[in-house]
Motif scaffolding. Structure first.
Motif, PDB file in Angstrom:
ATOM      1  N   ILE A  40      35.637  44.255  43.565  1.00 28.56           N
ATOM      2  CA  ILE A  40      37.064  44.416  43.836  1.00 28.56           C
ATOM      3  C   ILE A  40      37.579  43.248  44.682  1.00 28.56           C
ATOM      4  O   ILE A  40      38.627  42.660  44.398  1.00 28.56           O
ATOM      5  N   VAL A  64      40.151  53.433  48.196  1.00 26.31           N
ATOM      6  CA  VAL A  64      39.248  53.231  47.059  1.00 26.31           C
ATOM      7  C   VAL A  64      38.604  54.583  46.748  1.00 26.31           C
ATOM      8  O   VAL A  64      37.706  55.030  47.458  1.00 26.31           O
ATOM      9  N   VAL A  78      37.195  44.248  35.653  1.00 30.97           N
ATOM     10  CA  VAL A  78      37.899  44.368  36.926  1.00 30.97           C
ATOM     11  C   VAL A  78      39.190  43.566  36.812  1.00 30.97           C
ATOM     12  O   VAL A  78      39.160  42.337  36.693  1.00 30.97           O
ATOM     13  N   ALA A  80      42.768  42.473  38.434  1.00 36.88           N
ATOM     14  CA  ALA A  80      43.532  42.340  39.685  1.00 36.88           C
ATOM     15  C   ALA A  80      44.905  41.778  39.363  1.00 36.88           C
ATOM     16  O   ALA A  80      45.024  40.787  38.624  1.00 36.88           O
ATOM     17  N   VAL A  94      43.974  46.613  42.058  1.00 38.86           N
ATOM     18  CA  VAL A  94      42.721  46.297  41.366  1.00 38.86           C
ATOM     19  C   VAL A  94      42.241  47.551  40.647  1.00 38.86           C
ATOM     20  O   VAL A  94      42.106  48.614  41.260  1.00 38.86           O
ATOM     21  N   VAL A  96      39.163  49.069  38.167  1.00 41.62           N
ATOM     22  CA  VAL A  96      37.804  48.875  37.657  1.00 41.62           C
ATOM     23  C   VAL A  96      37.577  49.884  36.545  1.00 41.62           C
ATOM     24  O   VAL A  96      37.797  51.087  36.724  1.00 41.62           O
ATOM     25  N   ARG A 111      40.640  52.682  41.310  1.00 36.95           N
ATOM     26  CA  ARG A 111      41.818  51.824  41.480  1.00 36.95           C
ATOM     27  C   ARG A 111      42.124  51.766  42.964  1.00 36.95           C
ATOM     28  O   ARG A 111      41.979  52.757  43.683  1.00 36.95           O
ATOM     29  N   CYS A 112      42.551  50.608  43.442  1.00 38.30           N
ATOM     30  CA  CYS A 112      42.884  50.506  44.859  1.00 38.30           C
ATOM     31  C   CYS A 112      43.901  49.389  45.069  1.00 38.30           C
ATOM     32  O   CYS A 112      44.254  48.652  44.142  1.00 38.30           O
TER      33      CYS A 112
END
Length: 319
Positions: A40, A64, A78, A80, A94, A96, A111-112
């Motif tokens: 990430i 997260v 990933v 971003a 971001v 994943v 996701r974060c």
């Protein structure tokens, strides 16, 4: 800041694709949460550096939530995307996703939001181009980032008054080591993703000691605030402390401190702090009951209440 002319600027989004390797596995057999956090951070850096055109440092990683494991051998994607900019900051979402490389059917894993700050050669923050939303999707992404900023402010206010001292009796684990040259990032400091992996490892050791089993996985990491850079050769201290237990969960606070090894533990300065939640799992990856921890001191009770308060704050905001 000046709005960006898309014809003269790199895209706001970047996607990294690779296979999860056996060396990425944690004790549960799936890819460790710490490794996912590294990915990430790397994807976020690539997006931030591409947008700003300069070196960037990780300032914050929030919320997260690991919804499903990434398995060794999976194709990992990933993505971003810069969704909001401040004077020198870039808020980056971001995502994943992972799945079998033969079918290439990828499912979301987490996701974060991660915040980077652009800096100049002297390490001072420097302005970045303004991101101007051009579509409804852009507007919604920006609104999401701004809501996350509101949650972050409330969480940080709740964290500000907490005391972590030797008066606490909660179980804790402290790891100490030197930051190695292999931990270096593109600016000569320790990579933010490496620090997050250390956080995950310390929390895992604590959870293993508390439950008596290494079958523990992180389901949430939040409030990862980077206060100062960590340099290669520094003495690093990663302290994980149990804050609260639920029926199946362990809430852990982790402090990372660092400094010149010629000094000593008392001279180390706070580098990073975060909170992570782990659960024990059985052979079918189902959550199992966690031994209950009963706070014994005033500090214990305050930190236990603090952990519950953080859960309530995120619940109010729909996290």
């Amino acid at each position: 800041m000046t709005p960006v002319d898309d014809r003269q600027h790199p895209p706001a989004e970047i996607t990294l694709r690779f296979l999860a390797a056996p060396t990425d596995a944690g004790h549960s057999g799936s890819v460790s949460a710490g490794r996912v956090l590294e990915w990430i951070d790397k994807a976020g850096y690539a997006a931030a550096a591409g947008w700003s055109g300069t070196y960037c440092v990780t300032a914050y990683v929030g919320n997260v939530r690991f919804t499903r494991p990434v398995e060794v051998g999976d194709l990992v994607e990933v993505t971003a995307r810069v969704v909001h900019t401040g004077r020198s900051s870039m808020h980056i979402s971001v995502d994943v996703a992972s799945g079998g490389p033969r079918t290439r059917s990828l499912e979301p894993a987490t996701r974060c939001l991660i915040v980077f700050v652009a800096v100049d050669e002297a390490g001072r923050s420097t302005p970045v181009p303004e991101l101007v939303p051009r579509t409804t999707a852009d507007e919604l992404a920006r609104a999401w980032a701004l809501r996350r900023a509101d949650v972050r402010a409330e969480v940080e206010a709740a964290m500000a008054g907490q005391v972590y001292s030797d008066a606490g009796t909660a179980p804790r684990v402290t790891l100490r080591f030197l930051a190695a040259p292999t931990d270096v990032n593109w600016g000569g400091k320790v990579h933010g993703g490496i620090v997050m992996r250390w956080i995950d490892e310390a929390a895992h050791v604590l959870a293993t000691q508390w439950t008596g089993s290494a079958a523990n996985v992180a389901i949430f990491t939040g409030g990862v605030r980077f206060y100062r850079p960590l340099r290669i050769g520094h003495l690093v201290e990663v302290e994980a402390r149990l804050l609260h237990t639920g029926r199946t969960s362990m809430h852990v606070g982790v402090h990372v401190r660092s400094g010149d090894p010629a000094g000593g533990p008392g001279d180390l300065e706070l580098t990073t702090y975060c909170r992570t939640i782990l659960v024990g799992i059985d052979a079918d990856r189902r959550a199992v009951p966690t031994p209950a921890w009963v706070p014994a001191s005033d500090e214990d009770r305050a930190l236990d209440a603090h952990a519950v308060e953080l859960v309530a704050i995120r619940a109010r905001h729909g996290d």
